[in-house]
Design a protein around this motif. Sequence first.
Motif, short mmCIF file in Angstrom:
data_model
loop_
_atom_site.label_atom_id
_atom_site.label_comp_id
_atom_site.label_asym_id
_atom_site.label_seq_id
_atom_site.Cartn_x
_atom_site.Cartn_y
_atom_site.Cartn_z
N ARG A 166 0.82 -1.22 0.00
CA ARG A 166 0.00 0.00 0.00
C ARG A 166 0.85 1.26 0.00
O ARG A 166 0.53 2.23 -0.70
N ASN A 170 0.75 4.20 -2.93
CA ASN A 170 0.49 5.62 -2.68
C ASN A 170 1.62 6.50 -3.20
O ASN A 170 1.38 7.59 -3.75
N LYS A 173 1.29 6.70 -6.96
CA LYS A 173 0.18 7.57 -7.34
C LYS A 173 0.61 9.04 -7.29
O LYS A 173 0.32 9.81 -8.21
N ASN A 193 -7.91 3.10 -7.68
CA ASN A 193 -6.83 3.78 -6.99
C ASN A 193 -6.41 5.10 -7.64
O ASN A 193 -6.06 6.06 -6.96
#
Length: 206
Positions: A166, A170, A173, A193
Amino acid sequence: ETNNDYESKKTIDEYIVSSENFNLYLDEDHKNLLFKIDSLRIPTKGLFLFKGKNGVGKSMMLNLLLGLVDIKWTTGEFNINMDISNTGYLTYPLFFINGSFSENIFNRSYSPHLLEVLNIDFCEKLITTNPVNLSLGQQQKIALLRVLSMNTKFIFLDEPNSNLDRETQNNLKSYIQCLKNNKGIIIIMHDDNFDDIADEIYEIKD
């Protein structure tokens, strides 16, 4: 306008692809329709997602954009940017060689920041292939580093979050959100996402 030789047709600079009334068939006689595009224009900068169930043609879409489909299977207009060869493409299966970390990213130079983004802490690891002595997450991180360190005009990513933790998802992203201001990025995704940072989301159906 109808053009069956879509590989030879090039768009103006503002689009990665511009398409109208385009059909891809399963046969040269054009009797069995596989894939249909009524109208599509993807700009050269921004983040664009393709979503849909397994088997609907998401990866096929990327192959179309790269000009990897024989024109005899197609009808209609499909205009590709002249710089489409300047594309970094994350696809599968991933492959590795017996050798160093550097050799497995093809001795490309990369920003140390990318190592932080991808949480790569195994640069000193000697990689083997029988069996591959990398976890699935480590394999995905190397594949992403290969593509993101290429500094290409366009980036195509097929399920980039696969097997990532995770935190790394992130980080990636946030990195993509900054990168999309200067590049055209097309991502195949199953989950949501990247939805909130995408400029357009295209859903492939049936």
